[in-house]
Motif scaffolding. Structure first.
Motif, mmCIF file in Angstrom:
data_model
loop_
_atom_site.group_PDB
_atom_site.id
_atom_site.type_symbol
_atom_site.label_atom_id
_atom_site.label_comp_id
_atom_site.label_asym_id
_atom_site.label_seq_id
_atom_site.Cartn_x
_atom_site.Cartn_y
_atom_site.Cartn_z
ATOM 1 N N ALA A 157 51.713 -16.481 43.931
ATOM 2 C CA ALA A 157 51.840 -17.305 42.318
ATOM 3 C C ALA A 157 50.748 -15.928 41.742
ATOM 4 O O ALA A 157 50.989 -14.785 42.066
ATOM 5 C CB ALA A 157 50.359 -18.111 41.915
ATOM 6 N N HIS A 158 51.374 -15.674 40.001
ATOM 7 C CA HIS A 158 50.398 -15.279 38.975
ATOM 8 C C HIS A 158 49.554 -15.084 38.602
ATOM 9 O O HIS A 158 48.852 -16.298 37.889
ATOM 10 C CB HIS A 158 51.805 -14.882 38.182
ATOM 11 C CG HIS A 158 51.889 -14.180 37.222
ATOM 12 N ND1 HIS A 158 51.709 -14.138 35.670
ATOM 13 C CD2 HIS A 158 51.681 -12.646 37.301
ATOM 14 C CE1 HIS A 158 51.537 -13.067 34.998
ATOM 15 N NE2 HIS A 158 50.850 -12.661 36.225
ATOM 16 N N PHE A 159 48.315 -14.322 38.922
ATOM 17 C CA PHE A 159 47.560 -14.907 38.058
ATOM 18 C C PHE A 159 46.767 -12.954 37.110
ATOM 19 O O PHE A 159 46.344 -12.272 38.125
ATOM 20 C CB PHE A 159 45.871 -14.262 38.907
ATOM 21 C CG PHE A 159 46.113 -15.478 40.001
ATOM 22 C CD1 PHE A 159 45.794 -16.344 40.231
ATOM 23 C CD2 PHE A 159 46.684 -14.737 42.055
ATOM 24 C CE1 PHE A 159 45.478 -17.807 41.131
ATOM 25 C CE2 PHE A 159 47.132 -16.275 42.088
ATOM 26 C CZ PHE A 159 46.200 -17.545 42.205
ATOM 27 N N PRO A 160 47.306 -12.992 36.115
ATOM 28 C CA PRO A 160 47.528 -11.688 35.508
ATOM 29 C C PRO A 160 46.236 -11.509 34.918
ATOM 30 O O PRO A 160 45.907 -10.390 35.109
ATOM 31 C CB PRO A 160 47.629 -12.613 33.855
ATOM 32 C CG PRO A 160 48.084 -14.059 33.992
ATOM 33 C CD PRO A 160 48.087 -14.375 35.629
ATOM 34 N N LYS A 209 45.363 -13.387 48.022
ATOM 35 C CA LYS A 209 44.682 -11.620 47.499
ATOM 36 C C LYS A 209 46.170 -11.496 46.988
ATOM 37 O O LYS A 209 46.975 -11.843 46.329
ATOM 38 C CB LYS A 209 45.885 -11.037 49.096
ATOM 39 C CG LYS A 209 44.752 -11.622 50.305
ATOM 40 C CD LYS A 209 45.568 -11.337 51.877
ATOM 41 C CE LYS A 209 44.378 -11.383 52.907
ATOM 42 N NZ LYS A 209 44.752 -11.193 53.784
ATOM 43 N N CYS A 210 45.580 -10.484 46.330
ATOM 44 C CA CYS A 210 46.589 -9.830 45.129
ATOM 45 C C CYS A 210 46.336 -8.444 45.236
ATOM 46 O O CYS A 210 46.026 -7.733 45.327
ATOM 47 C CB CYS A 210 45.149 -10.569 43.363
ATOM 48 S SG CYS A 210 45.650 -12.146 43.365
ATOM 49 N N CYS A 211 47.758 -8.241 44.467
ATOM 50 C CA CYS A 211 48.093 -6.846 44.918
ATOM 51 C C CYS A 211 48.019 -7.095 42.638
ATOM 52 O O CYS A 211 49.427 -7.100 42.645
ATOM 53 C CB CYS A 211 49.603 -6.469 45.304
ATOM 54 S SG CYS A 211 49.200 -5.878 46.768
ATOM 55 N N GLN A 216 55.743 -12.449 38.369
ATOM 56 C CA GLN A 216 55.004 -12.346 37.201
ATOM 57 C C GLN A 216 56.348 -13.396 36.183
ATOM 58 O O GLN A 216 55.195 -14.009 35.141
ATOM 59 C CB GLN A 216 55.687 -10.744 36.243
ATOM 60 C CG GLN A 216 54.430 -10.130 37.018
ATOM 61 C CD GLN A 216 54.167 -8.274 36.648
ATOM 62 O OE1 GLN A 216 55.651 -8.286 36.289
ATOM 63 N NE2 GLN A 216 52.876 -7.890 36.135
ATOM 64 N N LYS A 217 57.111 -13.464 36.578
ATOM 65 C CA LYS A 217 57.211 -14.889 35.973
ATOM 66 C C LYS A 217 56.986 -16.590 36.370
ATOM 67 O O LYS A 217 58.035 -17.496 35.356
ATOM 68 C CB LYS A 217 59.115 -14.525 35.373
ATOM 69 C CG LYS A 217 59.837 -13.399 35.003
ATOM 70 C CD LYS A 217 60.762 -13.473 35.238
ATOM 71 C CE LYS A 217 60.934 -11.642 34.228
ATOM 72 N NZ LYS A 217 62.458 -11.887 34.784
ATOM 73 N N ILE A 218 56.805 -15.939 37.188
ATOM 74 C CA ILE A 218 55.924 -17.505 37.869
ATOM 75 C C ILE A 218 54.421 -18.603 36.621
ATOM 76 O O ILE A 218 53.839 -17.689 35.887
ATOM 77 C CB ILE A 218 55.547 -17.708 39.079
ATOM 78 C CG1 ILE A 218 56.516 -17.100 40.385
ATOM 79 C CG2 ILE A 218 54.952 -19.171 39.514
ATOM 80 C CD1 ILE A 218 55.823 -17.481 42.001
ATOM 81 N N GLU A 219 54.873 -19.809 36.126
ATOM 82 C CA GLU A 219 54.151 -20.510 35.228
ATOM 83 C C GLU A 219 52.558 -20.166 35.466
ATOM 84 O O GLU A 219 52.848 -20.314 36.800
ATOM 85 C CB GLU A 219 54.783 -21.412 34.666
ATOM 86 C CG GLU A 219 56.295 -20.866 33.988
ATOM 87 C CD GLU A 219 56.679 -22.606 33.278
ATOM 88 O OE1 GLU A 219 56.080 -23.328 33.092
ATOM 89 O OE2 GLU A 219 58.255 -21.735 33.101
ATOM 90 N N LYS A 220 51.914 -20.708 34.408
ATOM 91 C CA LYS A 220 50.740 -20.709 35.428
ATOM 92 C C LYS A 220 50.407 -22.079 36.126
ATOM 93 O O LYS A 220 51.116 -23.259 36.119
ATOM 94 C CB LYS A 220 49.647 -21.176 33.847
ATOM 95 C CG LYS A 220 48.137 -21.168 33.940
ATOM 96 C CD LYS A 220 47.941 -21.356 32.932
ATOM 97 C CE LYS A 220 46.156 -21.245 33.614
ATOM 98 N NZ LYS A 220 45.274 -21.740 31.705
#
Length: 139
Positions: free
Chosen positions: A131-134, A113-115, A75-79
């Motif tokens: 990667a982060h996909f909010p 794939k996302c959790c 979650q701290k990975i930037e866009k």
């Protein structure tokens, strides 16, 4: 001819779980709290089994995957940024890449794939890219 109304004798009622006789309120269905709890527990189990026999284990694994990804601070990975981790290490920690909550694509057309909001994809060198996909965690 005069008729009298008498209170009918209560019907022979039995517990819905164990079959023992019950007394008390007419709408009572169980002889005690244990029978009531056991009955409701079996009802829930039967419902879950109707959904999928492994549903509980799959949901548990998705939660484990998510917790492992959170420990990697996804979650701290930037866009538009990513980080890499060795797949063997994630699997050793209990991660199972077969279980996830959704799929998404990035702006380059790569499938992830996302959790929930934590995205991952397996890459050729035995690593996993994170990667982060909010938006994947939104309803």
């Amino acid at each position: 001819m005069e008729t009298t109304l008498e209170n009918p004798s209560p019907p022979n009622r039995t517990c819905d779980y164990c079959g023992r006789p019950i007394s008390g309120r007419l709408d009572r269905k169980f002889c005690d709290v244990n029978c009531k709890n056991n009955f409701n527990s079996r009802q829930r189990s039967a419902f879950r089994a109707g959904v999928h026999p492994n549903a509980g284990q799959i949901i548990k694994q998705i939660k484990i995957n998510y917790e492992i990804l959170l420990k990697r601070q996804v979650q701290k990975i930037e866009k538009d940024a990513t980080t890499y981790i060795n797949k063997e290490q994630l699997v050793k920690d209990g991660f199972d890449p077969r279980f996830f909550t959704s799929l998404t694509t990035d702006k380059w057309g790569e499938i992830w794939k996302c959790c929930f909001d934590c995205g991952f994809r397996e890459i050729e060198d035995g690593n996993i890219e994170l990667a982060h996909f909010p938006k994947q965690a939104e309803l």
